[in-house]
Design a protein around this motif. Structure first.
Motif, PDB file in Angstrom:
ATOM      1  N   ILE A 181       0.830  -1.199   0.000  1.00  0.00           N
ATOM      2  CA  ILE A 181       0.000   0.000   0.000  1.00  0.00           C
ATOM      3  C   ILE A 181       0.864   1.248   0.000  1.00  0.00           C
ATOM      4  N   ASN A 182       0.685   2.045  -1.069  1.00  0.00           N
ATOM      5  CA  ASN A 182       1.459   3.273  -1.195  1.00  0.00           C
ATOM      6  C   ASN A 182       0.915   4.337  -0.262  1.00  0.00           C
ATOM      7  N   CYS A 183       1.850   4.977   0.445  1.00  0.00           N
ATOM      8  CA  CYS A 183       1.480   5.998   1.426  1.00  0.00           C
ATOM      9  C   CYS A 183       2.243   7.283   1.150  1.00  0.00           C
ATOM     10  N   VAL A 184       1.623   8.392   1.473  1.00  0.00           N
ATOM     11  CA  VAL A 184       2.223   9.720   1.329  1.00  0.00           C
ATOM     12  C   VAL A 184       2.053  10.437   2.651  1.00  0.00           C
ATOM     13  N   ILE A 185       3.040  11.195   3.050  1.00  0.00           N
ATOM     14  CA  ILE A 185       2.882  12.020   4.251  1.00  0.00           C
ATOM     15  C   ILE A 185       3.594  13.343   4.022  1.00  0.00           C
ATOM     16  N   TRP A 186       3.011  14.407   4.567  1.00  0.00           N
ATOM     17  CA  TRP A 186       3.475  15.760   4.271  1.00  0.00           C
ATOM     18  C   TRP A 186       4.115  16.438   5.477  1.00  0.00           C
ATOM     19  N   ARG A 187       4.941  17.430   5.196  1.00  0.00           N
ATOM     20  CA  ARG A 187       5.493  18.363   6.189  1.00  0.00           C
ATOM     21  C   ARG A 187       6.395  17.701   7.246  1.00  0.00           C
ATOM     22  N   LYS A 188       6.332  18.198   8.444  1.00  0.00           N
ATOM     23  CA  LYS A 188       7.260  17.715   9.476  1.00  0.00           C
ATOM     24  C   LYS A 188       7.210  16.188   9.658  1.00  0.00           C
ATOM     25  N   PRO A 189       6.033  15.604   9.737  1.00  0.00           N
ATOM     26  CA  PRO A 189       6.011  14.147   9.892  1.00  0.00           C
ATOM     27  C   PRO A 189       6.696  13.428   8.732  1.00  0.00           C
ATOM     28  N   ALA A 190       6.725  14.038   7.561  1.00  0.00           N
ATOM     29  CA  ALA A 190       7.432  13.433   6.435  1.00  0.00           C
ATOM     30  C   ALA A 190       8.917  13.323   6.775  1.00  0.00           C
ATOM     31  N   GLU A 191       9.416  14.353   7.424  1.00  0.00           N
ATOM     32  CA  GLU A 191      10.836  14.333   7.789  1.00  0.00           C
ATOM     33  C   GLU A 191      11.087  13.329   8.916  1.00  0.00           C
ATOM     34  N   ASN A 192      10.168  13.231   9.828  1.00  0.00           N
ATOM     35  CA  ASN A 192      10.293  12.203  10.875  1.00  0.00           C
ATOM     36  C   ASN A 192      10.342  10.811  10.259  1.00  0.00           C
TER      37      ASN A 192
END
Lengths: 161, 161, 161, 161
Positions: free
Chosen positions: D49-60
DNA sequence: TTTT
DNA sequence: TTTT
């Protein structure tokens, strides 16, 4: 009408396995789920969520999980009431689990696995899927009234089937 | 640590809107969620799940939902305790909603809409999304201490932010 | 391993009911789920989510839902691939529903109910609960190969049981 | 309109961190979620399952997760389309994560932690909660265009805010 | 103490 | 194109 819950947390104690008079297994346990945010004192609190699981998965839970185990739970919120010893109704809100997922690496907590295991990572087992038999056969207590298991005062009316 | 709940059910009563001493809106309501299965008497029971929602969405809930409204709730399970009047601790398990979805068609319950509305279907509104301002501006009670709203004894410690 | 999805949205078209060569019912439909937020042009977009449901609940879906129906879905995300006509693999992500909930008031869309019904509100039916038989017996197509139903090229390998 | 997804699975590869032209972080990764049941050949398959996450949590995510990490994801299903290089529309279904939970014990995979750590169990961090700052301050890449980070062709129209 |  |  939709009622769906997903939890990941740690057991606060060893699960409690019992059997109804008619021999149906029920396990109860409490999951501590740490909150994602801190309170005003800067502490991260947890929610302590009571969970119930029935039948074969109840025995899996009792066999594979213990105090501190990391577990995933899928289920629904149930509310019920009973008459307390002081005569007034006690209202209960708990999670009835369909399945419980063991998320601990196999030998994470030292005294758990015993023998060394090259495969450090856990494959997981799905404690509540009706289609799946656990591949590693544990020595389940096949006689619900035998062994150390206790019988409890739950009528079959509590059974969801 | 994951703690996620999704519910769809009907309000058992009109929501109760209050304000903390510092002026933060809180609405509480109970959702009746009918179970998908029948009990041994052949009746379909329901779970009665207490829900809390904070701030602007609390006011939306109070403005748009009432006894019998069909609503969707997304949130998490919270447990807390307080000291009862008899001196012993009372344990509470409830759902803290992030968002509440109005699932009723616009004029389903007669006295709700009033005038005829060509658009029979409800578009829904998301009561808890921080990014979204409701497009239809209701006359919110901008003074938390005015009108018929009650102030309650909830300290800001209960606030999840 | 947890994989859980809950959706509430509207069918973009009438559901498509088919049968595998061995006679198992499968319904497919697409749910339009409006997003809770608006894009930079100020429009609220929707996600169009393909759903599949098997067996008896597939027939319930085909019998009770149609284009525009408001429905709740519980299930899991499935990914699979097949060889496209141009020789390259096509990857598919869809929701396999365990249950579908009819959230429409009984005669919401005019031509649906027909006769007047004092009870305006929908009781709901749970299209996928293995324990529950729908109380209102619809005239299900008991012969999978009869009627207008089409047979499709799905092998039983696609069946989750 | 409800659209909620909860997943627990393992990353198939290291996450991919990029930045939009305007400097917003986006991480993408694929979660392998093993199914709870076996197919007719007796194998347990997985969904990818492809997932995307944005902003600070993306860096985490980029800082704390890697190939094989056990992670929990909460989010929603998003569908979108773009014009493929052969001129025809490509349809994409993916999970937009609100938060990602690190479920691996601190030093599970040998080369991860490095030094021994008495506290074997992971407390988790919530990669997407807007209220929570991770207590262990990682050396985040504060300049989105610096370091090894790549810029990608995503317009801000893709941003959910 | 519960909704349709 | 996939993880343990």
């Amino acid at each position: 009408m939709i009622n769906r819950v997903v939890l990941v947390g740690r057991l606060t104690k060893d699960p409690d396995l019992r059997y109804t008079p008619s021999g149906v297994a029920v396990a109860t346990f409490t999951l501590a789920v740490n909150r994602a945010f801190s309170n005003q004192q800067g502490d991260r609190e947890a929610d302590f969520i009571n969970c119930v699981i029935w039948r074969k998965p109840a025995e899996n839970v009792a066999n594979f999980l213990k105090k501190g185990s990391l577990a995933g739970v899928e289920g629904r919120i149930q509310t019920r009431s009973y008459d307390g010893q002081d005569g007034k109704k006690v209202y209960v809100t708990e999670v009835v689990a369909d399945s419980v997922q063991f998320l601990e690496p196999r030998n994470a907590s030292g005294n758990q696995g015993g023998s060394f295991n090259g495969n450090q990572q856990n494959q997981g087992f799905n404690a509540g899927n009706p289609f799946e038999a656990p591949s590693q056969k544990p020595s389940f207590n096949d006689d619900p009234f035998g062994g150390t298991s206790k019988t409890i005062d739950i009528t079959d009316d509590d059974l969801p089937f």
